[in-house]
Scaffold this active site. Sequence first.
Site, PDB file in Angstrom:
ATOM      1  N   HIS A   1     -13.213   3.161  -9.855  1.00 54.40           N
ATOM      2  CA  HIS A   1     -12.661   2.093  -9.028  1.00 54.40           C
ATOM      3  C   HIS A   1     -12.807   2.459  -7.555  1.00 54.40           C
ATOM      4  CE1 HIS A   1      -8.996  -0.220  -7.473  1.00 54.40           C
ATOM      5  NE2 HIS A   1      -9.794  -1.151  -7.976  1.00 54.40           N
TER       6      HIS A   1
ATOM      7  N   GLU B   1     -17.892   1.217  -8.760  1.00 55.09           N
ATOM      8  CA  GLU B   1     -17.547  -0.136  -8.356  1.00 55.09           C
ATOM      9  C   GLU B   1     -17.562  -0.288  -6.844  1.00 55.09           C
ATOM     10  OE1 GLU B   1     -13.814  -3.259  -8.442  1.00 55.09           O
ATOM     11  OE2 GLU B   1     -13.670  -1.182  -7.775  1.00 55.09           O
TER      12      GLU B   1
ATOM     13  N   HIS C   1     -12.892  -2.729   0.640  1.00 51.93           N
ATOM     14  CA  HIS C   1     -11.906  -3.298  -0.270  1.00 51.93           C
ATOM     15  C   HIS C   1     -11.643  -4.762   0.031  1.00 51.93           C
ATOM     16  CE1 HIS C   1      -8.338  -3.987  -2.571  1.00 51.93           C
ATOM     17  NE2 HIS C   1      -7.500  -3.878  -1.555  1.00 51.93           N
TER      18      HIS C   1
ATOM     19  N   ASP D   1     -16.732  -2.923  -4.011  1.00 51.01           N
ATOM     20  CA  ASP D   1     -16.255  -4.240  -3.573  1.00 51.01           C
ATOM     21  C   ASP D   1     -17.142  -4.660  -2.409  1.00 51.01           C
ATOM     22  OD1 ASP D   1     -14.165  -4.177  -5.383  1.00 51.01           O
ATOM     23  OD2 ASP D   1     -12.713  -3.415  -3.941  1.00 51.01           O
TER      24      ASP D   1
END
Length: 748
Positions: free
Chosen positions: A204, A231, A246, A233
């Site tokens: 994450h 991951e 983020h 964002d």
Amino acid sequence: MKLTCVRLTALLALALSSAQAATLVGYAELKADTFAAGPASGAWNAGLRGEARFPSQPVQGFSGVQRDPSGQGFLFLSDNGFGARNNSADYLLRLHRVALTPATTARRAGQVSVGSFIELRDPDRKVPWQIVNEASPERRLTGADFDVEGFAIAPDGTLWVGDEFGPYLLHFSADGRLLEAPIGTPNLAGLPTLRGQSPVVVAHRGSSGTRPEHTLEAYRIAIEAGADFIEPDLVVTRDGVLVARHEPVIAVLSADGRVTEATADVATRPEFKDRARVKKLDGKDVYGYWAEDFTLAELKTLRAVERLPQLRGRAYDGRFEIPTLAEIIALVRDVEARTGRKVGLYPETKHPTFVTQAAGMNISQLLIDTLKKENFTDPARVFIQSFEVGNLKELRTRIMPAAGVNLPLVQLISSPDEAPYDWTAAGDKRTYGALTSDVALKEIAGYAAGVGPYKRWIIDDQGRTTDFVSRAHDAGLLVHPWTFRNEPTYLLPDYQNDPEAEMRQALRAGVDGFFTDFPATGARVVGQYTVPEVRSPQHHAYAQGVSSGAANLPGSGGFEGLNLSPDGQGLYALLEKTVAGDLPGQLRLMRFDLGRRQWTLAGRYALEPAGEAIGDLAPVNDHEYLVLERDNASGEAAKHKRVYLFNLREKNPDGTFKKTLIADLMNLRDPQKLAPSTTGGVFSFPYVTIENLLVLDARTILVANDNNFPATGGRGREVRDVSEFLWIGLDAPLKFAAGAGHRSAVRK
């Protein structure tokens, strides 16, 4: 055996006329110092060789029993020796023929007669690693080679033995010659994933628990930690480049200009002080610095900072750049070139509606364009996720088909009090709960391959597993919940600050992967389920230094219980202890098909709270078995020594077998005082290990201890343990199938 079943049944009926507990109806014992022919033994102590303590081979202790196919008495399997591998290199593994005559009255003593033996050996060199007697022609096997615990006699007369060092299955001829290489134990965790595949670990925002999130360093650490996917964002720059942050707002300010949350040091840069402004992010006014107001060149002058400094500190602030998606792909390719390891990307399109309104760009289109440009469009290595619904549908129906790519999409589902913003912007009043019904999940399956729910949809705030995963699987959807973190502040109290416990619960619920800020922890937990074999610390790969993987079964935790299925077609093997990753106290029951040479997971047996291990497994019929269950205490400290009946066809809500207590070995009635230790009409069996169990008929079972020769403590601190043999009458008859447990004697 001289006592007939008819007489035993008659005695039993008399003894049970007013009994409320199982009753001792026969008793015999074998003195501790019983020896058979063979070389001197007991010379080893903690791996060092000294003088032999015994002139020949001890017969005991016994760890398994079957009827002798000859029809004369029983076969008992000797255990691995003198208590440890490094003490037992001169203890020869054998099956002893034993005749038993039980005491049935106080005036008549039971008799035990030890006859010939079958010696286990490997003259044909089937064991592919070095054994103690490597160079001898017979290659007799010792307690330093294997820890043999249970055995069965197949319909063809051959012997199958369960071992704890591997754990292995060992296949011998009727006269003890090893017929094939030891058979290892596959790690059949039985995780209920959608297609039976291994769960994936999604880093994450990278290893965001240990490095500032969305930096190349966080991604690099995550890959090294074992993440399957990283991951990013994704937000956009003013010049249309996708970068990893983020949120579009890279520093949030209070009304008076103080930083309340930041992922970059932009607020410290005087050259950008006039860039702060208020924008509506998903309908809410947010004051701060926005990625879409900076060119890529400007963002590259900034450095990442820790978003949660109160929790994770600021040790790495100011070290790392803001990476582009192209740079993240380059990192993944570099890792693959150097290591051969193929890591995937799990990008999230952040706030698609906002990006269109604030920057006039379609973030989904930019993503597909970038993936195509970088030639990273393998559907096995990319998931695209979003909290909104419309952009996923647009990706599925327009953008990806036009680009000639077909990547799996994942519908993110936030908490019940929130809503997809594209719904809200269109006046739709529904929240994310509307995406969790069976009908909605089936609709999602029309455009997405999976769902990414907030983890409380999987495990509620009381720590209870919900039915969300099974319902999503019924719709054909993968389930990848978020976010699993190590810090106690994110854990429910019942986990007692153990983040692995939360991850294991999610895996047992059937999730197909999960997002975690600590991919090293996630990879370790998933690895407990996905390593190819179940291995104890005594596995030969560790003993001989040929493996670096960690053991996932406690020492002496292997096939303590092993027996033939009544139909003669398979073996049931019950591990003594819990495999890493399984719930504490749950033991795997494995089935080995003798014809196909194939393992399956038959189910899980749950120990009682006081139980610490099992001692043996015995068939009653084609679907019912008995289990010896015990604590690890002896003498006055012993409390839990019991026999349970369980049913392969009946399970508890948690999936473990239902079971029924049929005999408490610490509280057997002995009205005739058959045993010398009986007090006040009650007989107790307080040995550490009780490892021999056999069904004699519908009303009678045979139980015997392993005396752990030359141990003391069962009947007194200074008393040498003997082997005691108990004929136990049961209150209610078992549904005993004639031939169960000794089918070979019938069909051989």
